[in-house]
Design an enzyme around this catalytic site. Structure first.
Site, PDB file in Angstrom:
ATOM      1  CB  SER A 162      -0.960  -0.034   1.194  1.00  0.00           C
ATOM      2  OG  SER A 162      -1.915   0.980   1.113  1.00  0.00           O
ATOM      3  CG  ASP A 310      -3.018   4.155  -1.291  1.00  0.00           C
ATOM      4  OD1 ASP A 310      -3.833   3.988  -2.213  1.00  0.00           O
ATOM      5  OD2 ASP A 310      -2.965   3.412  -0.294  1.00  0.00           O
ATOM      6  CG  ASP A 312      -2.834  -0.380  -2.455  1.00  0.00           C
ATOM      7  OD1 ASP A 312      -2.751   0.765  -1.986  1.00  0.00           O
ATOM      8  OD2 ASP A 312      -3.421  -1.314  -1.866  1.00  0.00           O
ATOM      9  CG  ASP A 314      -6.075   0.591  -0.620  1.00  0.00           C
ATOM     10  OD1 ASP A 314      -5.277   1.543  -0.635  1.00  0.00           O
ATOM     11  OD2 ASP A 314      -5.989  -0.348   0.205  1.00  0.00           O
TER      12      ASP A 314
END
Length: 568
Positions: A162, A310, A312, A314
């Site tokens: 992440s 961010d 990734d 999400d």
């Protein structure tokens, strides 16, 4: 005389006492490590006799929990590496064979080793007699969460760290409901991981799994439009950055499909880059992470909104024009965005339960109550939020928003960006802005001002000691406000499972009607986090500047007093 203290790998031979045992464990690890990169790393440390570095990599085992695995990459059981991932995949596969054998979908981002970790997982799952399917390329986490339910999978794995630093990677595990694991599944999978024997005994065929095509991405994009009203405005000018992550291609496709103008890119951050060269931390919450996006907005004309994902994709961050802010732009707090999206969905007529984590603002509950909607509070993490029955909307203050639980039962920075663009376009048509809507919300429900005290540590014992100190001597007063109740969250309740944290409710005084402080260790980083909230009634728009100034002063005093009480 010949040197007999080295093996064929150039590793030092027996060493005295505990060091001898440490080096023996390291040599055993080296013998079965499948990755030439980490083999070279460990062999060099052993050859140099670097006891401290070897001990750091073998100080324990990277713990598998509800967040899966996450940590610094490198050799040894205390690092993220192919050997650790193969064991995790073998444990997960054993668990699934017992519980619900079937298809496992595997996604990955563009971080170092992510593709390798995903391929190892596919091989292990296939070798265990289960079906495995890899996403076609590095893609956002929400695409993986969507694919699990879309394909009827029994589980999913997303290889990502992440928003962690470049040296980290991680391993998120989802079950067939499309949500991340919660107890007792985490402990059961962890037990299976611990039971994995030598890696040579873990079957890893070099073929047999499926690589999905672009149809799964097209299906996600088709679903993403469900968050929009067909006749809502689309005219809004945006700047967007994926912070060197994997979000841009999917987000641009979603915006094009929905009929929005293409956002203006931040060229230096547009392409995936696992080294994240333009930011100290690839997290839009961190100071400086949004600087290039704001600079792009200033250089362009007529920009209404800055959006960021961010790495990734999400999470979703929002920047708005603000003449009083340095450079003319400011980042909205996650709680502000949470209130905006809740209000937007209510006004669109979306029905169902609203939910927020315990560390998020209490404002979300007031918005739901005023609309006659159920509201649920959960522990932090969408592994809890995504499982709320009848869920229509969920958010947590760390920039995570679920606006379409029917498609993705996890936080989704792509669909959140679509909903925010729709809201901004709707307000623009009315001659209003996101900040004017925030003012309206404050007048209607009271000003809910939030802030955070976050302390990053090298020594995790400092976090343990701070919590021990607070439990031993609970504060009686903070910022001149009496502490009405001190709740140890380890005890749990009828509504919340036990968790490591403390919650303080403070009485109001003067202009302040209530205040709250929550402290807990971060679940993904070596941080102690303290969440502060102050609530003030607002008589009308003219009273807002004074209320905000008062709230800022009380929050600053809360932060100072609580830091002192916790020994921070």
């Amino acid at each position: 005389m010949a040197d007999t203290s080295r093996t064929q790998h150039g590793i030092h031979g027996p060493r005295p006492g505990g060091e001898e045992e440490l080096f023996a464990r390291a040599r055993a690890w080296l013998a079965e490590d499948p990755d030439p990169d980490t083999r070279r790393e460990l062999a060099a440390l052993l050859d140099a006799g670097d006891t401290a570095a070897v001990a750091d990599r073998f100080r324990g085992t990277l713990r598998f929990g509800t967040a899966g695995l996450r940590g610094e990459m490198g050799a040894g059981p205390a690092r993220m590496n192919r050997a650790v991932v193969i064991r995790a995949a073998a444990g997960l596969a054993a668990y699934l064979r017992e519980k619900s054998p079937g298809l496992v979908v595997i996604g990955y981002d563009a971080r170092h080793k992510s593709a390798d970790f995903a391929a190892d997982t596919a091989a292990v799952v296939t070798g265990a007699g289960l079906r495995a399917a890899l996403l076609p390329r590095p893609l956002p986490t929400p695409v993986l969460a969507f694919a699990i339910r879309h394909l009827g999978a029994v589980a999913g794995v997303m290889v990502t760290a992440s928003h962690n630093p470049p040296r980290d990677n991680g391993y998120k595990v989802y079950l067939g409901d499309g949500s991340q694991i919660v107890p007792p599944a985490d402990a059961e999978i962890s037990a299976h991981i611990a039971a994995v024997g030598p890696l040579a005994e873990v079957p890893r065929p070099d073929r047999g799994w499926e690589v999905l095509g672009e149809e799964v991405v097209r299906a996600y994009l088709a679903r993403s439009g469900a968050v929009l009203s067909p006749d809502s405005p689309r005219e809004v000018r945006l700047v967007y950055t994926p912070l060197h992550g994997v979000g841009q291609e999917v987000l641009y496709a979603a915006f094009e499909r929905a009929g929005f103008p293409a956002p203006l890119p931040v060229p230096a951050q547009a392409d995936p880059d696992p080294d994240f060269p333009t930011v100290a931390f690839p997290n839009p919450e961190e100071p400086g992470a949004m600087d290039l996006a704001f600079a792009t907005a200033r250089e362009a004309s007529g920009v209404d909104l800055v959006l960021a994902n961010d790495p990734d994709a999400d999470r979703c961050a929002v920047g708005v024009p603000d003449a009083a802010a340095p450079g003319g732009w400011r980042m909205l707090r996650g709680d502000e965005v949470g209130a905006l999206l809740a209000t937007h969905l209510v006004r669109k007529g979306v029905r169902g339960t609203h939910a927020a984590s315990i560390v998020s603002s209490s404002l979300s509950g007031r918005i739901a109550a005023a609309a006659g909607l159920p509201f649920r509070e959960t522990l932090t993490g969408f592994k809890w939020l995504g499982r709320v029955p009848g869920l229509a909307y969920a958010y947590e203050e760390a920039l995570g928003y679920c606006v379409d639980p029917g498609g993705v039962r996890d936080k989704d920075g792509i669909t959140a960006a679509l909903a925010l663009a729709e809201l901004a376009a709707t307000l623009k048509r009315e001659g209003r802005t996101l900040t004017s809507l925030l003012d309206e919300i404050a007048v209607a429900h009271g000003l809910h001002a939030t802030d955070q005290l976050s302390v990053r540590v090298q020594d995790l014992s400092l976090i343990t000691e701070a919590l021990r100190r607070l439990r031993a001597r609970p504060p009686r007063e903070l910022a001149g406000l009496r502490v009405r109740s001190a709740e140890d969250l380890r005890q749990g309740s009828a509504e919340l499972p036990p968790t490591d944290g403390l919650r303080y409710h403070l009485d109001g005084a003067g202009e302040v009607s209530a205040a709250r402080v929550i402290v807990r260790p971060s679940g993904t980083e070596p941080k102690l986090k303290c969440y502060l909230e102050v609530v003030l009634p607002v008589s009308g728009p003219a009273a807002l500047p004074g209320a905000r100034a008062t709230a800022a002063g009380v929050l600053a005093a809360l932060k100072k007093d609580f830091a002192a009480q916790a020994g921070l």
